[in-house]
Design an enzyme around this catalytic site. Structure first.
Site, short mmCIF file in Angstrom:
data_model
loop_
_atom_site.label_atom_id
_atom_site.label_comp_id
_atom_site.label_asym_id
_atom_site.label_seq_id
_atom_site.Cartn_x
_atom_site.Cartn_y
_atom_site.Cartn_z
N GLU A 84 0.82 -1.35 0.17
CA GLU A 84 -0.05 0.18 0.10
C GLU A 84 0.80 1.27 0.04
O GLU A 84 1.62 1.56 0.78
CB GLU A 84 -0.77 -0.08 1.11
CG GLU A 84 -1.83 1.10 1.13
CD GLU A 84 -2.89 1.03 2.45
OE1 GLU A 84 -3.02 0.03 3.16
OE2 GLU A 84 -3.23 2.14 2.85
N LYS A 91 -6.55 -1.28 11.58
CA LYS A 91 -5.97 -1.32 10.69
C LYS A 91 -4.87 -0.63 10.14
O LYS A 91 -3.89 -1.11 9.65
CB LYS A 91 -7.13 -1.48 9.45
CG LYS A 91 -6.90 -1.80 8.03
CD LYS A 91 -5.98 -0.90 7.13
CE LYS A 91 -5.75 -1.77 5.61
NZ LYS A 91 -5.16 -0.40 4.78
N ASP A 150 5.01 -14.43 11.04
CA ASP A 150 3.63 -14.60 10.73
C ASP A 150 2.74 -13.48 10.90
O ASP A 150 2.15 -13.36 12.12
CB ASP A 150 3.56 -16.17 11.32
CG ASP A 150 2.12 -16.83 11.03
OD1 ASP A 150 1.12 -15.79 10.40
OD2 ASP A 150 1.77 -17.85 11.14
N HIS A 161 -2.30 10.80 0.68
CA HIS A 161 -2.34 9.93 -0.22
C HIS A 161 -2.32 10.21 -1.75
O HIS A 161 -2.04 9.22 -2.48
CB HIS A 161 -3.77 9.04 0.09
CG HIS A 161 -3.67 7.95 1.08
ND1 HIS A 161 -4.65 7.32 1.50
CD2 HIS A 161 -2.78 7.73 1.96
CE1 HIS A 161 -4.57 6.41 2.53
NE2 HIS A 161 -3.11 6.57 2.83
C1 MEV Z 1 -5.40 3.31 5.45
O1 MEV Z 1 -4.63 2.16 5.03
C2 MEV Z 1 -5.45 3.20 6.86
C3 MEV Z 1 -6.43 4.43 7.73
O2 MEV Z 1 -7.75 4.13 7.26
C4 MEV Z 1 -6.22 4.38 9.23
C5 MEV Z 1 -7.25 5.06 9.75
O3 MEV Z 1 -8.22 5.39 9.52
O4 MEV Z 1 -6.73 5.25 11.11
C6 MEV Z 1 -5.80 5.75 7.15
#
Ligand code: MEV
Length: 448
Positions: A89, A285, A301, A398
């Site tokens: 990513e 995430k 892992d 981004h």
């Molecule tokens: C994107 O890969 C991860 C985010 O969505 C994490 C978040 O919202 O805290 C930017």
């Protein structure tokens, strides 16, 4: 031959690697020769290295390249690290690097391993008198420890081995279901193989006990082993990483955001992730963006680490943020507490040529030091994401990366790239907008 028949094969695993590649290329692609060549081109030029890579998995056709990057300037427990990261990513490595640099000038990351205990289970049905088994448990324990002493000898010499075990009763939830739960210390190895080997031997030991113990005459009929396996939930293999700064030192920030506003909005954003599982999953995430990338780069892992982290996030019955934030007495503190079952010996760590290099880059850390590094990267990643979210918005950062990817995909040349970056400085990037920009750019240059 029907399409279905054509794509079915028996004995695929017995084919040579070339044979497998040919079969796949011929059956699933319009241009088999080109596909064959393309996949073949990713084979390692060094035959020995390729053999190592092939030994890691099965039915391999080729290698799947992923970016291997680094995030420099990680000051963790007063030591500088350049951290290897493998991730597909965009923006993740850039964000981790930016957060590392930001905290480097504010005291860096403090990390501490709180515990290193791992767990495994033998799941079984016991149809007999459970109180008898419970009474005999001290004796069973000794027998199981003795029975596995050969397997555990090496680990014990390194300071690890079996720590403790319990006999648990779940028969109120599933008829006759009981469990032997065992705790392990596996030192610098992740320990999955070790734990599973010990548990399988213990399962056999339990059967032998039921068969041979005089007081349990005929009890082998009462016992049915269901399975013996480690648990990927290791809440007692725990590490904490934190960063802290007086609020006024949090600045200067983008878009004229004040340090106080950042601290307050950041705190609220983390609270939201503690309250709402929908936000918590995205928030966590973001943490795993950093964690997985280092876990993968060091040959660990990442599925095990993720499974454990998410289970831990739901430990009080509700899925929550893994990180927490406080703003007290003018001090901003951001913290991550997470179980991480990692190894720096065994498994892929020394087998995969780049995992070996990753560990070397980190100064060949112990497993506990690696836990501290990985938790710090997770916290840095989380900090970068939440800071962007509550200040500029995530798309701001981004979009540059996104634009870069679209330009690559559309085959833009250097001149077009330069013009596109200038043009989209203050505009929303989308695939169609970039394509339209390039078309207009091409038309303009044709007319000149
Ligand atoms: C994107 O890969 C991860 C985010 O969505 C994490 C978040 O919202 O805290 C930017």
């Amino acid at each position: 031959m029907s399409e279905k028949e054509k794509k079915h094969i028996s004995g695929f695993s017995k084919l040579s690697k070339m044979g497998k590649l040919r079969w796949v290329a011929e059956n699933f692609f319009r241009d088999p020769e080109a596909v064959f060549k393309e996949l073949r081109s990713y084979w390692h030029e060094d035959e020995q290295q390729q053999k190592v890579l092939d030994s890691i998995s099965e039915n391999t056709l080729s290698n799947f390249p992923m970016p291997f990057g680094v995030a420099p300037n990680f000051l963790i427990n007063d030591r500088m690290y350049t951290v290897p990261m493998v991730i597909e990513e965009s923006s993740v490595v850039a964000a981790a690097s930016a957060a590392a640099k930001y905290w480097m000038t504010r005291g860096g990351f403090k990390a501490e391993v709180l515990s290193t205990r791992k767990e495994g289970q033998v799941h079984f049905l016991w149809q007999g008198d459970f109180s008898k088994l419970k009474k005999l448990f001290p004796e069973i324990k000794v027998q199981l420890i003795n029975r596995t002493s050969q397997i555990t000898a090496n680990m014990q010499a390194r300071g690890g081995g079996v720590l403790s075990m319990q006999l648990l009763d779940f028969s109120d939830q599933e008829p006759h279901y009981r469990q032997l739960r065992v705790q392990f210390e596996t030192c610098d190895s992740m320990g999955a193989n070790f734990i599973n080997t010990v548990l399988e031997e213990m399962a056999q030991g339990l059967e032998a006990f039921a068969k041979n113990y005089p007081d349990l005459q005929g009890a082998e009929r009462d016992l049915q082993i269901i399975m013996a396996i480690l648990s990927n939930y290791t809440p007692d293999c725990l590490v904490r990483a934190s960063v802290s700064s007086p609020i006024e030192k949090l600045g200067p920030l983008k878009n004229g955001v004040s340090a106080e506003a950042l601290a307050q909005k950041f705190y609220t954003a983390v609270r939201i992730a503690q309250i709402d599982p929908y936000r918590a999953a995205t928030h966590n995430k973001g943490i795993f963006n950093g964690i997985d990338a280092v876990v993968l780069a060091t040959g660990n892992d990442f599925r095990a680490v993720e499974a454990c982290g998410h289970a831990y996030a739901a430990r009080d019955g509700r899925y929550r943020s893994l990180s927490s934030c406080s703003v007290e007495d003018g001090v901003f503190t951001f913290e991550l507490e997470i179980p991480l079952a990692l190894g720096t010996v065994g498994g892929l760590t020394k087998l995969h040529p780049l995992a070996k290099r990753s560990l070397e880059m980190l100064g060949n850390p112990s497993a506990t030091e690696l836990m501290e590094i990985v938790a710090s990267v997770g916290l840095a990643q989380n900090f970068a994401a939440v800071r962007s979210l509550v200040t500029t918005g995530i798309q701001y950062g981004h979009m540059r990366m996104h634009l870069n990817n679209i330009l690559l995909e559309l085959g833009a040349n250097e001149e077009q790239e330069k013009a596109a970056f200038e043009h989209f400085k203050d505009k929303v990037v989308s695939y169609s907008a970039v394509r339209a920009f390039l078309n207009a750019w091409n038309e303009k240059s044709d007319n000149i």
